[in-house]
Scaffold this active site. Structure first.
Site, PDB file in Angstrom:
ATOM      1  N   ASP A  26       1.629  -6.795  -1.651  1.00 11.52           N
ATOM      2  CA  ASP A  26       1.090  -5.610  -0.968  1.00 11.52           C
ATOM      3  C   ASP A  26      -0.161  -5.106  -1.688  1.00 11.52           C
ATOM      4  OD1 ASP A  26       0.925  -3.593   0.864  1.00 11.52           O
ATOM      5  OD2 ASP A  26       2.585  -2.412   0.053  1.00 11.52           O
ATOM      6  N   ASN A  74       4.260  -7.199  11.373  1.00 14.82           N
ATOM      7  CA  ASN A  74       2.799  -7.234  11.176  1.00 14.82           C
ATOM      8  C   ASN A  74       2.019  -7.489  12.473  1.00 14.82           C
ATOM      9  OD1 ASN A  74       2.867  -8.658   7.810  1.00 14.82           O
ATOM     10  ND2 ASN A  74       2.640  -6.540   8.438  1.00 14.82           N
TER      11      ASN A  74
HETATM   12  C1  FPP Z   1      -0.120  -6.554   2.506  1.00 19.60           C
HETATM   13  O1  FPP Z   1      -1.320  -5.892   2.167  1.00 19.60           O
HETATM   14  C2  FPP Z   1      -0.403  -7.950   2.707  1.00 19.60           C
HETATM   15  C3  FPP Z   1      -0.184  -8.633   3.867  1.00 19.60           C
HETATM   16  C4  FPP Z   1       0.385  -8.014   5.078  1.00 19.60           C
HETATM   17  C5  FPP Z   1      -0.556 -10.037   4.013  1.00 19.60           C
HETATM   18  C6  FPP Z   1      -0.329 -10.888   2.813  1.00 19.60           C
HETATM   19  C7  FPP Z   1      -1.156 -12.080   3.010  1.00 19.60           C
HETATM   20  C8  FPP Z   1      -1.837 -12.757   2.064  1.00 19.60           C
HETATM   21  C9  FPP Z   1      -1.715 -12.476   0.627  1.00 19.60           C
HETATM   22  C10 FPP Z   1      -2.763 -13.842   2.438  1.00 19.60           C
HETATM   23  C11 FPP Z   1      -2.190 -14.988   3.227  1.00 19.60           C
HETATM   24  C12 FPP Z   1      -1.044 -15.644   2.543  1.00 19.60           C
HETATM   25  C13 FPP Z   1      -0.925 -16.975   2.337  1.00 19.60           C
HETATM   26  C14 FPP Z   1       0.352 -17.514   1.801  1.00 19.60           C
HETATM   27  C15 FPP Z   1      -2.010 -17.926   2.597  1.00 19.60           C
HETATM   28  P1  FPP Z   1      -1.873  -4.759   3.126  1.00 19.60           P
HETATM   29  O2  FPP Z   1      -2.927  -5.365   3.992  1.00 19.60           O
HETATM   30  O3  FPP Z   1      -0.764  -4.104   3.861  1.00 19.60           O
HETATM   31  O4  FPP Z   1      -2.501  -3.800   2.050  1.00 19.60           O
HETATM   32  P2  FPP Z   1      -2.630  -2.224   2.148  1.00 19.60           P
HETATM   33  O5  FPP Z   1      -1.228  -1.678   2.167  1.00 19.60           O
HETATM   34  O6  FPP Z   1      -3.360  -1.894   0.882  1.00 19.60           O
HETATM   35  O7  FPP Z   1      -3.410  -1.916   3.390  1.00 19.60           O
END
Ligand code: FPP
Length: 246
Positions: A26, A74
């Site tokens: 996250d 998501n």
């Molecule tokens: C949460 O951060 C992250 C996600 C919903 C996506 C995670 C994906 C990756 C790390 C990249 C793709 C993965 C692979 C395995 C290739 P957020 O966007 O919710 O962050 P925030 O809470 O700060 O907005």
């Protein structure tokens, strides 16, 4: 004097004692915002962190690393961000599979990934099949994963066995539920990490986390690395796990 054989650390149990670590990755969006960058830049940096942490998992001799890449919730994000995440995932599989395979990693997917774009499903299934015969650690990527959805699918599968007369409802036990979850063949979950300072499970591995140790860190996912994983494992080693006993 006879030379002393060096211990082969690859075959001794790791000192931290954890077999299976799962991570709620996250903070990509906040990492980007702090730099006045678009959210996709945070996700791109998040992929770099995935690479670093997968390498660290090898060094730290984990049996399994499970990463929450895309939840069943998501889909509520803007279509452009969903498309960006799917594009990153597609690119990651295409560009990193050789390294995974060379390191003996077995790629696995948990979650209802079959609902993704059919060409991505094909790519995923080919990647999983290519690494299935490896003998190294498992890297499991949670895609279109929700623990409640996983449990519904497990209950449906058991209910159909009951209605087919293969078992009675009263015979259903914990092992049957375990065996019908996406994680059936993975080791028990030892440590669940969430980055970015949020302290909730967000529908991730709710059944498997029954006795997992929880570890929350303020580090934003794109800044997470092997040292941060080692610190989490150090904290895990100090925990007193009693599993309900004394
Ligand atoms: C949460 O951060 C992250 C996600 C919903 C996506 C995670 C994906 C990756 C790390 C990249 C793709 C993965 C692979 C395995 C290739 P957020 O966007 O919710 O962050 P925030 O809470 O700060 O907005």
């Amino acid at each position: 004097m006879a030379s002393q054989a060096k211990p082969d650390i690859r075959h001794s149990a790791p000192v931290h004692g954890a077999r299976h670590v799962a991570i709620i990755m996250d903070g990509n969006g906040r990492w980007a915002k702090k730099r006045f960058l678009p959210r996709i830049a945070g996700h791109r940096a998040g992929v770099e962190a995935v690479r670093r942490v997968a390498r660290a998992a090898l060094d730290l001799q984990l049996e399994c690393l499970t990463l929450y890449a895309f939840s069943s919730e998501n889909w509520k994000r803007p279509a452009a961000e969903v498309a960006d995440l799917m594009g990153l995932l597609r690119h990651f599989i295409q560009s990193d599979l050789d390294e995974f395979d060379a390191n003996g990693i077995r790629l696995r997917i948990i979650g209802n990934y079959k609902a993704l774009d059919p060409s991505l499903v094909d790519l995923i299934e080919a990647a999983v099949a290519r690494t299935a015969g490896n003998s190294g650690p498992v890297v499991a990527i949670a895609l279109n994963y929700g623990a409640q959805d996983e449990m519904v699918r497990a209950v449906q599968s058991l209910a159909s066995r009951v209605s087919a007369g293969d078992m009675t409802a009263a015979q259903i036990g914990i092992d049957d539920i375990d065996a019908n979850l996406d994680t059936a063949t993975l080791p028990p979950l030892d440590l669940l990490i969430r980055t970015s300072g949020e302290q909730r499970l967000s529908n991730f591995m709710l059944w498997q986390a029954a006795y997992a140790e929880l570890y929350f860190t303020d580090i934003l996912w794109p800044d997470f690395d092997g040292r941060a994983l080692a610190e989490a494992l150090d904290a895990f080693r100090m925990r007193d796990r009693r599993f309900g006993g004394l």
